[in-house]
Design an enzyme around this catalytic site. Structure first.
Site, PDB file in Angstrom:
ATOM      1  CB  CYS A   5      18.246   7.845  35.303  1.00 13.59           C
ATOM      2  SG  CYS A   5      17.658   6.295  35.955  1.00 13.59           S
ATOM      3  N   GLY A  44      16.923  12.555  31.470  1.00  9.55           N
ATOM      4  CA  GLY A  44      16.960  13.118  32.810  1.00  9.55           C
ATOM      5  C   GLY A  44      17.688  14.444  32.823  1.00  9.55           C
ATOM      6  CG  ASN A  72      17.148   3.595  32.964  1.00 11.92           C
ATOM      7  OD1 ASN A  72      16.230   4.186  33.511  1.00 11.92           O
ATOM      8  ND2 ASN A  72      17.108   3.258  31.689  1.00 11.92           N
ATOM      9  N   GLY A  73      15.999   2.473  36.167  1.00 17.68           N
ATOM     10  CA  GLY A  73      14.911   1.555  36.462  1.00 17.68           C
ATOM     11  C   GLY A  73      14.296   1.841  37.812  1.00 17.68           C
ATOM     12  CE1 TYR A  87       7.475  12.851  25.128  1.00 21.40           C
ATOM     13  CE2 TYR A  87       7.971  11.807  27.220  1.00 21.40           C
ATOM     14  CZ  TYR A  87       7.825  12.949  26.457  1.00 21.40           C
ATOM     15  OH  TYR A  87       8.053  14.181  27.008  1.00 21.40           O
TER      16      TYR A  87
END
Length: 584
Positions: free
Chosen positions: A93, A119, A193-194, A334
């Site tokens: 996310c 996401g 996020n995580g 990436y």
């Protein structure tokens, strides 16, 4: 994009309080939790290019390429988890927060567009007007979830937003963030996020004391911890909650009058701060989001730091002790866009350097260098420049494929790759080709790409991978397969070369990667390359592929077992027994 060049104070073991960043200056109040200094990261900037990643989701019909993957699993409803033909890790996310702009929801919408690569399965925005938190969330891309009418329903100058990678399912919408919840002192919204590695234990403890969960997301645990905290000030409630969390989290919170940004003590996932010309403050997962809404990049939110923005100004407090930062190296390999600055480094410059290292460490006689678009392009440019060989577009990517789930015959078994990647025969025919990609996960896509290039007339195909071999799963907010499914965990480099059918194969040596990062090298997490985890998962099972069809209300942990992978058994058996009675 502008970047500050002021160097923060060096990391040390002494306790101190970071200097507040003024909107209108206010001296931070004195709090009891520990305060620590900000770590030092030199800032570099650059801008170029774009990266696109496909997403994976659960479907009820058979995945047309499922027979070519070694370990399709099933979730509780019997649906197949689609590993997709774009065989890459996925970031779960991206988050954004905006304070003090009358167009907050629209700016949030635009920022989420810039973060769409993080996401693609769900998006949401929470905005504050007249002390009321209003939320709109939906399944799909940002442009599919929001339109003019919906944005008109989100007035106010304070907003947070979220884009999500997850599996789809009946309860998918329940798991789309931001989450909003009410407690006795008001309402709070959160975007995360995580991934929390102690989610299972925390949830079991909360359920034992009467908490009721409506989702299967670890983020909901944070809201419960805030609600039951004994502290009165909201800031201390957040600190109290975060001190109980283990794992990766970069979060933005919103209340009726505050925007709060928090980063975990190790700083696994990125979170940056910027400011628009009108003085409004912006937080986002990447600087590319700041660029789009014309916000100037100021700095990172530092590991272990809590930043509070309200009408009095910006308060910057490091309230949680933090060890050596362990930032995700895959952001530079990436996940992040090349035009972002992540962890104080230009992503573009990092990827170009990866390609240059490959050209030096694994040279080969070739006629042309190509990339697997889009994420391999910058590394391929670096390789070509260093090798003195022309870079050309040997593969053209279609960005309009969407989800293609027709049932193929055996004769068109590679349709998934061919729909997304089209070879350019004029570039490839009769040539010795070096093809640069960012990573190899299961090896399925790489083998199809090699075959595609040779069918288009390439005389030789030499694969160069701009990352070290991935041998271990990530527990910190990245969707990676279990270790048994990772081809580099099962095969040597030569065995992988034979499997994918290339004439040669070389990965980025991890020692050279660390040397390139120089004095920042210890600040990065390399667990996916080494299997050595900065925060050991404290449970037998750790969340793997987003949130599954179980909604967290009707099912047990066992019913979402398809979405979990085994952690290190030797260190987890005792803890599993401890929690087993209350969880199952």
């Amino acid at each position: 994009m502008a970047a500050t060049t002021t160097k923060p104070s060096p990391l040390s073991s002494s306790l101190s309080k970071p200097t507040p960043l003024p909107l209108t200056h206010k001296t931070p109040p004195s709090f009891s939790p520990k305060t620590l200094p900000k770590p030092s990261f030199p800032l570099k900037t650059s801008s170029l290019s774009h990266t696109h990643k496909a997403s994976s989701f659960t479907l009820r019909s058979k995945n047309p390429i499922s027979e070519f993957f070694p370990a399709n699993k099933q979730n509780p409803d019997g649906d197949f988890i689609d590993y997709d033909d774009d065989d890459k890790p996925r970031e779960e996310c991206g988050v954004v927060g905006i304070y003090g702009d009358p167009e907050a929801s629209r700016l949030c919408y635009l920022a989420l567009h810039a973060l769409q690569h993080r996401g693609q399965e769900g998006a949401g925005i929470v905005c504050v007007q007249d002390d009321v938190l209003q939320s709109i969330t939906g399944v799909g891309l940002v442009s599919e979830v929001f339109n003019q009418t919906k944005l008109d329903q989100l007035p106010g100058d304070l907003a947070i937003g979220h884009v999500r990678y997850s599996t789809a399912g009946a309860s998918m919408l329940k798991n789309v963030q931001p989450f909003v919840a009410g407690y006795r002192f008001g309402s709070v919204g959160v975007a995360h996020n995580g991934n929390l590695v102690n989610y299972r234990a925390l949830r079991a403890k909360l359920e034992d004391t009467g908490s009721i969960f409506n989702t299967s997301s670890d983020t909901e645990v944070v809201l419960h911890l805030i609600a039951i905290s004994k502290h009165r000030p909201f800031l201390l409630r957040i600190v109290d909650a975060c001190e109980q969390l283990e794992g990766a989290y970069s979060m933005v919170f919103v209340t009726k009058d505050k925007l709060v940004a928090v980063r975990d003590p190790h700083g696994f996932r990125p979170l940056v701060m910027g400011r628009r010309s009108n003085g409004s403050v912006v937080f986002a997962s990447e600087t590319c989001a700041l660029d789009l809404i014309e916000a100037t990049y100021e700095r990172e939110v530092f590991p272990g730091e809590v930043v509070v923005v309200d009408k009095e100004g910006v308060q910057s407090l490091c309230l949680m002790s933090h060890p050596q930062p362990k930032q995700c190296i895959f952001e530079h390999i990436y996940f992040a866009l090349p035009n972002s600055v992540v962890f104080g480094r230009s992503v573009y410059e990092s990827r170009r350097a990866f390609g240059e290292i490959l050209a030096t460490e694994a040279p080969v006689d070739c006629d042309v260098v190509i990339a697997v678009p889009d994420s391999g392009v910058v590394a391929a440019l670096g390789y070509a420049a260093k090798a003195g060989v022309a870079f050309q577009q040997g593969l053209i990517r279609s960005h309009y494929v969407g989800r293609t789930f027709i049932e193929p015959s055996q004769k068109i078994r590679d349709f998934g790759v061919k729909l997304k990647l089209s070879p350019v025969r004029a570039v490839l025919e009769g040539k010795r080709v070096v093809v640069v990609d960012d990573s190899i996960v299961r090896g399925t896509t790489s083998s199809k790409i090699v075959r595609l290039l040779k069918e288009a007339g390439a005389k030789e195909v030499h694969m160069r991978i701009a990352s070290p071999p991935i041998i271990a799963s990530c527990y910190y907010g990245v969707d990676t397969p279990s270790s048994e499914e990772l081809i580099s965990n099962r095969m040597s480099v030569e065995e992988i070369r034979e499997f994918i059918g290339s004439d040669s194969l070389a990965f980025l040596p991890i020692a050279k990667l660390e040397k390139m990062l120089d004095n920042q090298s210890p600040n990065f997490c390399y667990a996916c390359f080494s299997g050595k985890y900065p925060v050991e998962p404290g449970e037998v099972k750790v969340k793997k592929v987003g949130d599954f069809v179980d909604d967290g209300l009707n099912g047990s942990f066992e019913s979402i077992g398809g979405g979990w992978v085994q952690a290190n058994q030797t260190q987890k058996e005792e803890k599993d027994k401890e929690f087993e009675g209350s969880v199952l």
